[in-house]
Design an enzyme around this catalytic site. Structure first.
Site, PDB file in Angstrom:
ATOM      1  N   ARG A   1       0.913  -1.180  -0.012  1.00 46.05           N
ATOM      2  CA  ARG A   1       0.171  -0.201   0.118  1.00 46.05           C
ATOM      3  C   ARG A   1       1.014   1.277   0.066  1.00 46.05           C
ATOM      4  NH1 ARG A   1      -5.441   1.346   1.737  1.00 46.05           N
ATOM      5  NH2 ARG A   1      -5.135   3.699   2.809  1.00 46.05           N
TER       6      ARG A   1
ATOM      7  N   HIS B   1      -7.245   1.194  -7.003  1.00 50.09           N
ATOM      8  CA  HIS B   1      -7.451   0.622  -5.431  1.00 50.09           C
ATOM      9  C   HIS B   1      -8.219  -0.786  -5.759  1.00 50.09           C
ATOM     10  CE1 HIS B   1      -8.041   0.411  -1.394  1.00 50.09           C
ATOM     11  NE2 HIS B   1      -8.535   1.568  -0.951  1.00 50.09           N
TER      12      HIS B   1
ATOM     13  N   GLN C   1     -10.709  -2.133  -2.878  1.00 47.77           N
ATOM     14  CA  GLN C   1     -11.894  -1.190  -2.457  1.00 47.77           C
ATOM     15  C   GLN C   1     -12.952  -1.540  -3.644  1.00 47.77           C
ATOM     16  OE1 GLN C   1     -12.204   0.968   0.110  1.00 47.77           O
ATOM     17  NE2 GLN C   1     -14.380   0.693  -0.795  1.00 47.77           N
TER      18      GLN C   1
ATOM     19  N   ASP D   1     -15.981  10.268  -2.352  1.00 46.32           N
ATOM     20  CA  ASP D   1     -14.739  10.211  -1.450  1.00 46.32           C
ATOM     21  C   ASP D   1     -14.091  11.596  -1.192  1.00 46.32           C
ATOM     22  OD1 ASP D   1     -12.452   9.068  -0.404  1.00 46.32           O
ATOM     23  OD2 ASP D   1     -11.383   8.632  -2.632  1.00 46.32           O
TER      24      ASP D   1
ATOM     25  N   CYS E   1     -15.699   5.300   0.793  1.00 40.14           N
ATOM     26  CA  CYS E   1     -14.697   4.226   1.228  1.00 40.14           C
ATOM     27  C   CYS E   1     -14.195   4.632   2.478  1.00 40.14           C
ATOM     28  CB  CYS E   1     -13.841   4.199   0.144  1.00 40.14           C
ATOM     29  SG  CYS E   1     -12.922   5.813  -0.185  1.00 40.14           S
TER      30      CYS E   1
ATOM     31  N   ARG F   1     -14.415  -5.119   3.138  1.00 38.76           N
ATOM     32  CA  ARG F   1     -13.236  -5.034   2.742  1.00 38.76           C
ATOM     33  C   ARG F   1     -12.469  -6.364   3.189  1.00 38.76           C
ATOM     34  NH1 ARG F   1     -10.312  -0.557   2.024  1.00 38.76           N
ATOM     35  NH2 ARG F   1      -8.872  -2.105   1.104  1.00 38.76           N
TER      36      ARG F   1
END
Length: 333
Positions: free
Chosen positions: A109, A136, A139, A232, A274, A319
């Site tokens: 990450r 991502h 996600q 977001d 998210c 997730r």
């Protein structure tokens, strides 16, 4: 079990998978989520070890990888920027080759997509993208599962509208993932923050095969008929704080409040985010920005975030289930 074709594979971005492989991961995640509640299940990753390389801070991604691994019997080692020489004293390629001798899989990450691609090129074990500035994918996998759980419609009839900064990694991954599911995907943003052309090209190519419908617009009327409205943060990790003034001016009309949700014309519309979300002044950053801008909420208001329309915590839980699907599919076959 599904997703057997992914055994030993990397998981770096959606476009590396076929539509069938992507959909099989969604199905596997749904199976594993149900199975987790059942007694007597046998762990599939017993004796496996996983390295978690984090150059960016995280709550959901780190916890999801750790719990998913523990649930399936695997061990993890968490490495933050101070815990390894990645890219500083030791090259990314050398780090990949060393970790491959110790671990059965490597998660990364950070910022640069080239880093996770290089790790994958030199590692002898699966490498998973936990987030880069470009993509991502874990996600997006969770987003798809969450939408399917909160509607009776098949994927091909779902309408999802993303509002806000549509150039970022979350929007890019949603655009492609929605196309892989055959959804009606709307990107509603200021023209200056529209999706990157390469992301649109990927999505259009996939949509031509799946029948997905794509719309890129700055007009909030693009929300009409949406089943899900997704947003977001307005300034992403790694971007300078000085951007806030410009982003507030650009994105204020796209803040998700009651009036914006009413533009969908759908009384059953659900809200996705998210996380983390700036929906008040109960964080240090929220208080700083309120002092600077005079606003007490940004991409979403508290009234929406805390309402029954908000499914963000179901989304956050997913997730873990979707990351577990990635681990099982690539490590256990």
């Amino acid at each position: 079990m599904t997703a057997r074709s992914l055994a030993g594979r990397d998981f770096l971005k959606e476009v590396d998978l076929t539509v069938e492989e992507w959909r099989s991961l969604v199905a596997l995640a749904a199976e594993l989520k149900i199975e987790r509640r059942l007694p007597g299940r046998a762990p599939r990753l017993a004796g496996r070890s996983i390295a978690l390389l984090f150059e960016k801070a995280s709550t959901r991604t780190r916890c999801a990888f750790e719990v998913a691994a523990y649930d399936e019997g695997a061990h993890v080692t968490y490495l933050d920027p101070a815990s390894s020489h990645l890219g500083h004293k030791e090259s990314i390629a050398d780090t990949a080759r060393v970790l491959s001798r110790f671990y059965d899989g490597i998660e990364y990450r950070g910022s640069d997509q080239a880093v996770v691609e290089t790790l994958a090129a030199y590692a002898d074990v699966p490498v998973w993208n936990g987030l880069t500035d470009a993509w991502h994918p874990t996600q997006a996998l969770c987003d798809v599962l969450t939408m399917l759980e909160h509607t009776t419609k098949p994927a091909e009839q779902i309408v999802v509208a993303y509002v806000g900064d549509a150039r970022n990694n979350v929007a890019r991954s949603l655009l492609v993932a929605g196309s892989m599911m055959g959804m009606d995907v709307r990107m509603v943003s200021p023209a200056d923050l529209a999706p990157a052309p390469d992301a649109v090209r990927h999505a259009e190519r996939i949509a031509s095969a799946t029948g997905a419908r794509l719309e890129i617009t700055s007009d909030r009327r693009g929300l009409d008929g949406a089943d899900f409205v997704y947003t977001d943060v307005w300034v992403s990790m790694g971007e300078p704080p000085e951007l806030w003034d410009r982003r507030v001016a650009l994105l204020a009309p796209y803040a998700v409040d009651d009036a914006l949700l009413q533009l969908t014309g759908n009384p059953q519309v659900k809200f996705l985010h998210c996380l983390p979300a700036l929906h008040g002044v109960d964080t240090e950053l929220g208080r700083q920005l309120a002092s600077r801008t005079g606003r007490t909420s940004f991409e979403v208001t508290p009234e929406v975030f805390e309402s029954e329309r908000s499914i963000v915590f179901d989304q956050a839980e997913n997730r873990m289930h979707t990351i577990k699907a990635v681990l099982v599919a690539t490590l256990a076959g």
